[in-house]
Design a protein around this motif. Structure first.
Motif, PDB file in Angstrom:
ATOM      1  N   PRO A   1     -14.111  55.587 -45.990  1.00 14.61           N
ATOM      2  CA  PRO A   1     -13.271  54.892 -46.984  1.00 14.61           C
ATOM      3  C   PRO A   1     -13.716  53.459 -47.246  1.00 14.61           C
ATOM      4  O   PRO A   1     -13.632  52.984 -48.374  1.00 14.61           O
ATOM      5  CB  PRO A   1     -11.878  54.912 -46.340  1.00 14.61           C
ATOM      6  N   LEU A   2     -14.223  52.797 -46.209  1.00 17.48           N
ATOM      7  CA  LEU A   2     -14.665  51.420 -46.390  1.00 17.48           C
ATOM      8  C   LEU A   2     -15.838  51.367 -47.376  1.00 17.48           C
ATOM      9  O   LEU A   2     -15.900  50.496 -48.241  1.00 17.48           O
ATOM     10  CB  LEU A   2     -15.066  50.841 -45.027  1.00 17.48           C
TER      11      LEU A   2
ATOM     12  N   LEU B   1     -13.759  61.807 -36.747  1.00 19.45           N
ATOM     13  CA  LEU B   1     -12.496  61.098 -36.965  1.00 19.45           C
ATOM     14  C   LEU B   1     -12.759  59.673 -37.452  1.00 19.45           C
ATOM     15  O   LEU B   1     -12.186  59.199 -38.440  1.00 19.45           O
ATOM     16  CB  LEU B   1     -11.726  61.075 -35.636  1.00 19.45           C
ATOM     17  N   TYR B   2     -13.669  59.004 -36.773  1.00 21.11           N
ATOM     18  CA  TYR B   2     -13.997  57.611 -37.071  1.00 21.11           C
ATOM     19  C   TYR B   2     -14.687  57.485 -38.423  1.00 21.11           C
ATOM     20  O   TYR B   2     -14.389  56.581 -39.207  1.00 21.11           O
ATOM     21  CB  TYR B   2     -14.881  57.099 -35.932  1.00 21.11           C
ATOM     22  N   THR B   3     -15.575  58.413 -38.720  1.00 22.71           N
ATOM     23  CA  THR B   3     -16.318  58.331 -39.979  1.00 22.71           C
ATOM     24  C   THR B   3     -15.421  58.660 -41.164  1.00 22.71           C
ATOM     25  O   THR B   3     -15.389  57.928 -42.156  1.00 22.71           O
ATOM     26  CB  THR B   3     -17.513  59.298 -39.949  1.00 22.71           C
ATOM     27  N   VAL B   4     -14.669  59.764 -41.052  1.00 15.07           N
ATOM     28  CA  VAL B   4     -13.877  60.217 -42.197  1.00 15.07           C
ATOM     29  C   VAL B   4     -12.760  59.240 -42.528  1.00 15.07           C
ATOM     30  O   VAL B   4     -12.520  58.923 -43.692  1.00 15.07           O
ATOM     31  CB  VAL B   4     -13.293  61.626 -41.926  1.00 15.07           C
ATOM     32  N   PHE B   5     -12.070  58.717 -41.498  1.00 16.58           N
ATOM     33  CA  PHE B   5     -10.881  57.910 -41.775  1.00 16.58           C
ATOM     34  C   PHE B   5     -11.109  56.411 -41.703  1.00 16.58           C
ATOM     35  O   PHE B   5     -10.203  55.633 -41.946  1.00 16.58           O
ATOM     36  CB  PHE B   5      -9.744  58.319 -40.836  1.00 16.58           C
ATOM     37  N   MET B   6     -12.305  55.989 -41.340  1.00 13.73           N
ATOM     38  CA  MET B   6     -12.512  54.551 -41.249  1.00 13.73           C
ATOM     39  C   MET B   6     -13.762  54.096 -41.996  1.00 13.73           C
ATOM     40  O   MET B   6     -13.683  53.274 -42.896  1.00 13.73           O
ATOM     41  CB  MET B   6     -12.624  54.165 -39.775  1.00 13.73           C
ATOM     42  N   VAL B   7     -14.905  54.618 -41.626  1.00 13.13           N
ATOM     43  CA  VAL B   7     -16.154  54.105 -42.187  1.00 13.13           C
ATOM     44  C   VAL B   7     -16.328  54.546 -43.631  1.00 13.13           C
ATOM     45  O   VAL B   7     -16.621  53.739 -44.516  1.00 13.13           O
ATOM     46  CB  VAL B   7     -17.348  54.567 -41.327  1.00 13.13           C
TER      47      VAL B   7
ATOM     48  N   PRO C   1      -9.215  53.915 -50.963  1.00  8.79           N
ATOM     49  CA  PRO C   1      -9.866  55.221 -50.757  1.00  8.79           C
ATOM     50  C   PRO C   1      -9.141  56.065 -49.710  1.00  8.79           C
ATOM     51  O   PRO C   1      -9.063  57.290 -49.864  1.00  8.79           O
ATOM     52  CB  PRO C   1     -11.264  54.847 -50.253  1.00  8.79           C
ATOM     53  N   LEU C   2      -8.597  55.419 -48.686  1.00 11.33           N
ATOM     54  CA  LEU C   2      -7.883  56.159 -47.653  1.00 11.33           C
ATOM     55  C   LEU C   2      -6.645  56.835 -48.236  1.00 11.33           C
ATOM     56  O   LEU C   2      -6.336  57.991 -47.930  1.00 11.33           O
ATOM     57  CB  LEU C   2      -7.483  55.177 -46.542  1.00 11.33           C
TER      58      LEU C   2
ATOM     59  N   ALA D   1      -8.293  57.028 -35.569  1.00 13.27           N
ATOM     60  CA  ALA D   1      -9.611  56.550 -35.977  1.00 13.27           C
ATOM     61  C   ALA D   1      -9.757  55.057 -35.672  1.00 13.27           C
ATOM     62  O   ALA D   1     -10.800  54.612 -35.189  1.00 13.27           O
ATOM     63  CB  ALA D   1      -9.833  56.808 -37.464  1.00 13.27           C
TER      64      ALA D   1
ATOM     65  N   TYR E   1     -23.039  52.077 -33.893  1.00  9.27           N
ATOM     66  CA  TYR E   1     -22.216  52.552 -35.016  1.00  9.27           C
ATOM     67  C   TYR E   1     -20.732  52.508 -34.648  1.00  9.27           C
ATOM     68  O   TYR E   1     -19.900  52.042 -35.424  1.00  9.27           O
ATOM     69  CB  TYR E   1     -22.653  53.967 -35.372  1.00  9.27           C
TER      70      TYR E   1
ATOM     71  N   GLN F   1     -16.433  53.690 -49.595  1.00 12.39           N
ATOM     72  CA  GLN F   1     -15.919  54.132 -50.891  1.00 12.39           C
ATOM     73  C   GLN F   1     -15.307  52.977 -51.685  1.00 12.39           C
ATOM     74  O   GLN F   1     -15.390  52.950 -52.902  1.00 12.39           O
ATOM     75  CB  GLN F   1     -14.880  55.222 -50.688  1.00 12.39           C
TER      76      GLN F   1
ATOM     77  N   ALA G   1      -9.749  49.212 -46.574  1.00 14.76           N
ATOM     78  CA  ALA G   1     -10.151  50.531 -47.055  1.00 14.76           C
ATOM     79  C   ALA G   1      -8.950  51.344 -47.519  1.00 14.76           C
ATOM     80  O   ALA G   1      -9.054  52.547 -47.696  1.00 14.76           O
ATOM     81  CB  ALA G   1     -10.903  51.274 -45.958  1.00 14.76           C
TER      82      ALA G   1
END
Lengths: 282, 318
Positions: free
Chosen positions: B45-46, B37-43, A131-132, A154, A116, B48, A128
């Motif tokens: 949004p992608l 951090l990685y999930t909220v700001f990277m994965v 949404p960001l 991130a 992951y 979304q 992204a």
């Protein structure tokens, strides 16, 4: 017999010569513009326009002062430094913690988690941005340096985990075994024993995150509004509009923006090359 | 795999993996910060983006579900319907040009530097140096160099009697994009060079020696032994170049501006995407999300396809 040998010799020297010409020729193509920037920054614009290729007659650092004070480079520089250093430290800290677990232990889901995180190496995360933007807007972090720091941290995590978990995996297990018998907890083993041992990898990770974040243009362009929060690359776009005719200052601005990277490169060439070839070099 | 592990006795004791894992709460403490951090700001949004592409937006507010309308708008609404295919072709040209110039040059330099020679490190460092500089700085630097009035490039061309070659490189729609590709290659050539160098080092000396004993010239050695063995690295370089070139943004902005001047001749997908999202109309965010989805599918799909192709090729050769 003799003729054959001189023939071979001549052939060798021809290829050697061609090689040298190519190597030095390309080195000149790389270095010439860089040296010209330095030389031009030290000359007044009038002189540059008269003769674009030349050495400064009486070198002066006025252009640097103008860029620093009038063109706001003091503000941009501070912002770039604050944002880049904070993001790199944050990403490295959380990545080191996660890499330790993922590199040292197998547990339910550990394979999936590693995959992951590593998937992020291939994700084009700029896509992204919509949404960001909305997410940060809801958190009140648009036009806020903290917002940019969180995003940057991130983006640095996948590469850091990629490098660090591989390093943690290679450390001998006897080290932690002994400490565990002495009653040390997981955090002590991590902080006191393991972390100091992966210092070379930490250096690679830090240097290698610093460069792209320092240079990034897209995220601050979108996420920061006020000029007093801008980083160097965004500031550069305004600077090139305002100082269009003052080439001397433009060149000085280019140097100021690049100077920290040159320092890093001189101090950490090895780490940069290691990072660039991570996964390929034996 | 782990079922029959007995203590650590019979196993190699130098590796650290395979301990009894700590309690799950400790695992969570170590992993959660990076994960969040990685999930909220990277994965997140992608993902979304995918979802948002199916909705109508009014400014920052998400409106009703509109199915694939955003995608249809993207391909039919003026001027997007003209800019998008044009930008796409420019990216394709950018990729082909970079493969031909930058990566061929990178391979050549790596090969020249492979033989132990004086100054190897020096050359490697010099060639890699521009990679460090911001794409924006490189772009601005070269737009000054290529300036038609005071730029050193035209000045030098005139000085050495090639005055007829002097031209406004970035002002002419026929040369602007090519000039940007060359400047981009100037910045990046060190990257393929380092990867190819590492690849060449991994080829064992015995193979080279055997080929030499069989009477292979260094030319044949390169094309029949080294090049096929470099295929995995060539694959990586190709895919990374593809991803990089289809995301190109800063250098084009610096040399052609946000609209890809002159006359849109340097417009690329990255700029179209930025303009759609942040310089567009009231429904910009829906359209931009749709464009993000299309670009994502295309870039990711082609990358995977290329990796697969290269793998097959390698199997075929070995």
């Amino acid at each position: 017999m003799k003729g054959q040998r001189t023939g071979a010799l001549r052939r060798i020297s021809w290829t050697t010569l061609a090689t040298q010409v190519l190597l030095w020729g390309y080195a000149a193509i790389v270095l010439f513009p860089l040296l010209l920037v330095v030389s031009s920054a030290l000359r007044p614009t009038r002189e540059i326009f008269k003769n674009p290729v030349g050495l400064p007659k009486s070198p002066s650092f006025d252009s640097f002062v103008r860029a620093w004070e009038q063109a706001n480079f003091n503000v941009y520089f501070f912002n770039s430094l604050l944002i880049t250093v904070s993001s790199v430290l944050l990403a490295t800290a959380v990545a080191a913690l996660a890499s330790y677990m993922l590199g040292r232990y197998t547990f339910t889901g550990s394979r999936f988690l590693t995959a992951y995180f590593l998937a992020g190496l291939m994700l084009p995360f700029r896509l992204a941005i919509v949404p960001l933007f909305l997410l940060l807007n809801n958190m009140g972090l648009i036009d806020n340096r903290l917002g940019l720091i969180l995003v940057y941290a991130a983006t640095g995590i996948p590469f850091s985990i990629f490098v660090l978990s591989a390093f943690f995996r290679q450390l001998p297990r006897e080290l932690s075994e002994a400490a565990r018998i002495d009653g040390a907890g997981e955090f002590t083993i991590f902080g006191r024993i393991m972390l100091p041992l992966v210092r070379p990898a930490l250096a690679t990770v830090i240097v290698f995150q610093f460069v792209p974040l320092w240079n990034d243009f897209f995220f601050p362009l979108v996420l920061l509004r006020s000029t007093n929060k801008w980083t160097l690359p965004v500031g550069m776009t305004r600077f090139f509009g305002e100082f269009q005719t003052d080439w001397s200052t433009l060149f000085a601005g280019l140097i100021i923006t690049t100077l920290p990277l040159i320092l890093i490169f001189l101090l950490a060439t090895k780490q940069i090359i290691a990072g660039l070839t991570a996964g390929i070099e034996k | 795999m782990g079922g029959f592990r007995i203590g650590g006795k019979g196993r190699k004791r130098t590796r650290g993996v395979g301990h009894q894992a700590p309690h799950w709460s400790i695992i969570a403490l170590f992993i959660l910060p990076a994960f969040l951090l990685y999930t909220v700001f990277m994965v997140w949004p992608l993902f979304q983006s995918l979802y948002f592409s199916l909705f109508e937006f009014k400014g920052l507010a998400r409106g009703s579900f509109v199915g694939l309308r955003n995608f249809r708008e993207l391909l039919t609404r003026y001027p997007l319907n003209e800019q998008l295919p044009r930008a796409f072709l420019h990216n394709v040209y950018f990729f082909i040009g970079t493969m031909l110039v930058q990566n061929t040059m990178g391979l050549l330099l790596a090969r020249l530097l492979y033989a132990p020679r004086w100054g190897k490190r020096f050359f490697q460092v010099v060639y890699t140096m521009p990679y460090l500089i911001s794409a924006l700085v490189v772009g601005y630097l070269w737009s000054l160099m290529l300036n038609p009035l005071f730029g050193p490039i035209n000045y030098i061309l005139r000085a050495v009697g090639l005055g007829s070659w002097a031209r406004p490189w970035l002002g002419d729609p026929h040369t602007a994009l090519t000039a940007i590709i060359l400047v981009n290659a100037w910045q990046w050539v060190g990257f393929p060079m380092l990867l190819f160098s590492a690849g060449l080092t991994n080829i064992s000396d015995e193979i080279r020696e055997a080929a030499r004993i069989d009477g292979a010239t260094s030319w044949r050695l390169f094309f029949h032994i080294e090049l096929p063995l470099l295929l995995p690295v060539i694959g990586i370089v190709t895919v990374l170049t593809f991803i990089g070139n289809f995301n190109v943004f800063g250098i084009v902005w610096a040399m052609g501006g946000v609209n890809g001047e002159p006359a849109g001749s340097t417009d690329v997908l990255g700029l179209v995407f930025y303009r759609t999202a942040f310089r567009g109309g009231v429904d910009a965010f829906g359209l931009a999300s749709a464009l993000a989805v299309l670009m994502f599918i295309f870039i990711f799909g082609v990358s995977l396809f290329m990796l697969g192709r290269f793998r097959k090729w390698e199997e075929h050769l070995t």
